[in-house]
Write a protein that holds these residues in place. Structure first.
Motif, short mmCIF file in Angstrom:
data_model
loop_
_atom_site.label_atom_id
_atom_site.label_comp_id
_atom_site.label_asym_id
_atom_site.label_seq_id
_atom_site.Cartn_x
_atom_site.Cartn_y
_atom_site.Cartn_z
N HIS A 96 0.82 -1.47 -0.02
CA HIS A 96 0.33 -0.16 0.10
C HIS A 96 1.12 0.86 -0.13
O HIS A 96 0.22 1.86 0.05
CB HIS A 96 -1.07 0.41 1.00
N GLU A 97 2.25 1.15 -0.04
CA GLU A 97 3.20 2.32 0.53
C GLU A 97 3.41 2.88 -1.01
O GLU A 97 3.25 3.90 -0.98
CB GLU A 97 4.05 1.94 1.34
N ARG A 98 3.20 2.27 -1.81
CA ARG A 98 3.58 2.75 -3.32
C ARG A 98 4.42 3.20 -3.93
O ARG A 98 4.37 4.36 -3.46
CB ARG A 98 1.69 3.66 -3.63
N SER A 99 5.39 2.65 -3.93
CA SER A 99 6.96 3.56 -4.46
C SER A 99 6.82 3.68 -5.63
O SER A 99 6.31 2.41 -6.38
CB SER A 99 7.51 3.45 -3.71
N VAL A 124 1.08 -10.58 -2.61
CA VAL A 124 1.43 -8.70 -2.44
C VAL A 124 0.28 -9.18 -1.21
O VAL A 124 0.00 -9.68 -1.05
CB VAL A 124 0.57 -8.36 -3.36
N MET A 125 1.88 -8.17 0.17
CA MET A 125 0.93 -8.71 1.34
C MET A 125 0.56 -6.86 1.69
O MET A 125 1.82 -6.32 1.67
CB MET A 125 1.77 -9.08 1.77
N SER A 126 -0.72 -6.66 2.38
CA SER A 126 -0.15 -5.46 3.08
C SER A 126 -1.64 -5.63 3.68
O SER A 126 -2.70 -6.17 3.31
CB SER A 126 -0.78 -4.36 1.77
N ALA A 127 -1.72 -5.01 5.12
CA ALA A 127 -2.64 -4.69 5.99
C ALA A 127 -3.91 -3.61 5.52
O ALA A 127 -4.91 -3.47 5.70
CB ALA A 127 -2.31 -4.75 7.58
N THR A 128 -3.44 -2.63 4.25
CA THR A 128 -4.19 -1.50 4.16
C THR A 128 -4.41 -1.57 3.03
O THR A 128 -5.19 -0.15 2.23
CB THR A 128 -4.05 0.19 5.18
N LEU A 129 -4.64 -2.54 2.02
CA LEU A 129 -4.58 -2.14 0.70
C LEU A 129 -6.41 -2.25 -0.01
O LEU A 129 -6.70 -2.93 0.33
CB LEU A 129 -3.72 -2.87 0.02
N ASP A 130 -6.34 -1.47 -1.52
CA ASP A 130 -7.86 -1.98 -1.92
C ASP A 130 -7.00 -3.00 -2.80
O ASP A 130 -7.00 -3.62 -3.31
CB ASP A 130 -7.89 -1.13 -3.00
N VAL A 131 -7.77 -4.42 -1.94
CA VAL A 131 -7.45 -5.87 -2.42
C VAL A 131 -8.16 -5.85 -3.63
O VAL A 131 -7.03 -6.78 -4.52
CB VAL A 131 -8.22 -6.23 -1.39
N ALA A 132 -9.45 -5.54 -4.43
CA ALA A 132 -9.63 -6.13 -5.45
C ALA A 132 -9.14 -5.46 -6.77
O ALA A 132 -8.77 -6.26 -7.36
CB ALA A 132 -11.06 -4.98 -5.09
N ARG A 133 -8.65 -4.12 -6.21
CA ARG A 133 -8.02 -3.56 -7.34
C ARG A 133 -6.68 -4.83 -7.67
O ARG A 133 -6.75 -4.92 -9.48
CB ARG A 133 -7.57 -2.26 -7.71
N ILE A 134 -5.86 -4.55 -6.77
CA ILE A 134 -4.72 -5.49 -7.12
C ILE A 134 -4.54 -7.20 -7.41
O ILE A 134 -3.87 -6.91 -8.37
CB ILE A 134 -3.53 -5.47 -5.83
#
Length: 299
Positions: A96-99, A124-134
């Motif tokens: 989710h930090e997206r660099s 791909v792992m994250s606690a706060t990611l827009d899951v559907a898009r990724i």
């Protein structure tokens, strides 16, 4: 608080496909801390089964099966070896930090899998990611959810007068929390200069049982490690940090987070061709991550 960063690679090491596992972390501090944690769970030191690779600091060996790397390092690995020979799984942590490096690394991994390595696993792992898009980007990849271990966190808002300096407001908030609450404090500030000025304002104005510890990227490894260690018994700690402490590390004893709501990030100016740092408001995902640092080990 699910343990994604350290437990997923170890699980894949035991039950996943043969080959090396590459774990990408957005920050050097998180990369080193997660490698040390995984190695300790195996009863080893970094450089054995688990190693890490980053600019100016590398601990890997012929025995290394899990390699924790920073995002820029992975891009170079993929460009130098387009087949990623011997690598079975690439894990993008805290996506989710997206660099630019993370996005470029994922694009390279997807390209390698499409053209050369159909067997390459991408996670791909994250606690706060827009899951559907990724998930759609990854070809409708399956989504695994974990509730993790998050203790309840009470959110309070404190207005900051527009003319007030951020270091004055944060220092006031730190002193107020030390006087009324228990536990150590993690305070987020946009940059090194604000951290230094906040520390100056707290010097001599906190209890004798309280240590002030800065945490930012330009500190030495020993200074960073000292900041993330829990406070000794009978003492409290105030960690003044940039967004370096936002994800992937847990500072035991921290039950209070003070968030300035600001971060410093690079901004490219096409007219001049110069990249400069600017102070901006944090995203909602980042604010959620910061607040969650208060509920890692206790309410």
């Amino acid at each position: 608080g699910a343990g994604k960063t350290t437990l997923v690679p170890l699980h894949l090491l035991e039950r996943g496909p043969p080959g090396r596992i590459i774990l990408l972390e957005p920050r050097r501090l998180a990369a080193r801390a997660s490698a040390f944690r995984m190695a300790s769970l195996l009863g080893e030191e970094p450089g054995g089964t688990v190693g890490y690779r980053m600019r100016l600091d590398t601990k890997v060996s012929a025995k290394t099966r899990i390699e924790v790397v920073t995002e820029g390092v992975f891009a170079r690995m993929a460009l130098e070896d387009p087949e990623l020979a011997g690598i079975s799984t690439v894990i993008f942590d805290e996506f989710h930090e997206r660099s630019l490096d993370a996005d470029f690394g994922l694009a390279l991994a997807l390209d390698i899998r499409a053209g050369l390595r159909e067997d390459l696993n991408i996670l791909v792992m994250s606690a706060t990611l827009d899951v559907a898009r990724i998930a759609a980007l990854l070809g409708d990849a399956p989504v695994i959810e974990s509730k993790g271990r998050a203790y309840p966190v009470e959110i309070r808002y404190q207005a900051r007068p527009p003319q007030a300096r951020i270091e004055d407001s944060v220092a006031d908030a730190v002193r107020a929390m030390l006087a009324t609450e228990e536990g150590s404090i993690l305070a987020f500030l946009p940059g090194q200069a604000e951290i230094r000025r906040t520390a100056e304002r707290l010097e001599g104005r906190v209890g004798d049982d309280t240590d002030i510890a800065p945490l930012y990227g330009n500190l030495t490894r020993a200074e960073q490690d000292a900041a993330i260690k829990p406070a000794p018994a009978g003492r409290r700690k105030v960690v003044l940090a940039t967004s370096i402490a936002e994800t992937s590390i847990t500072i035991d004893g921290v039950t209070i987070v003070i968030d300035s709501g600001l971060q410093r990030q690079p901004a490219y100016e096409p007219a001049t061709g110069i990249t400069r740092l600017e102070t901006v408001k944090v995203s909602r995902a980042a604010a959620d991550q910061r607040a969650g640092r208060a509920g890692r080990t206790a309410p």
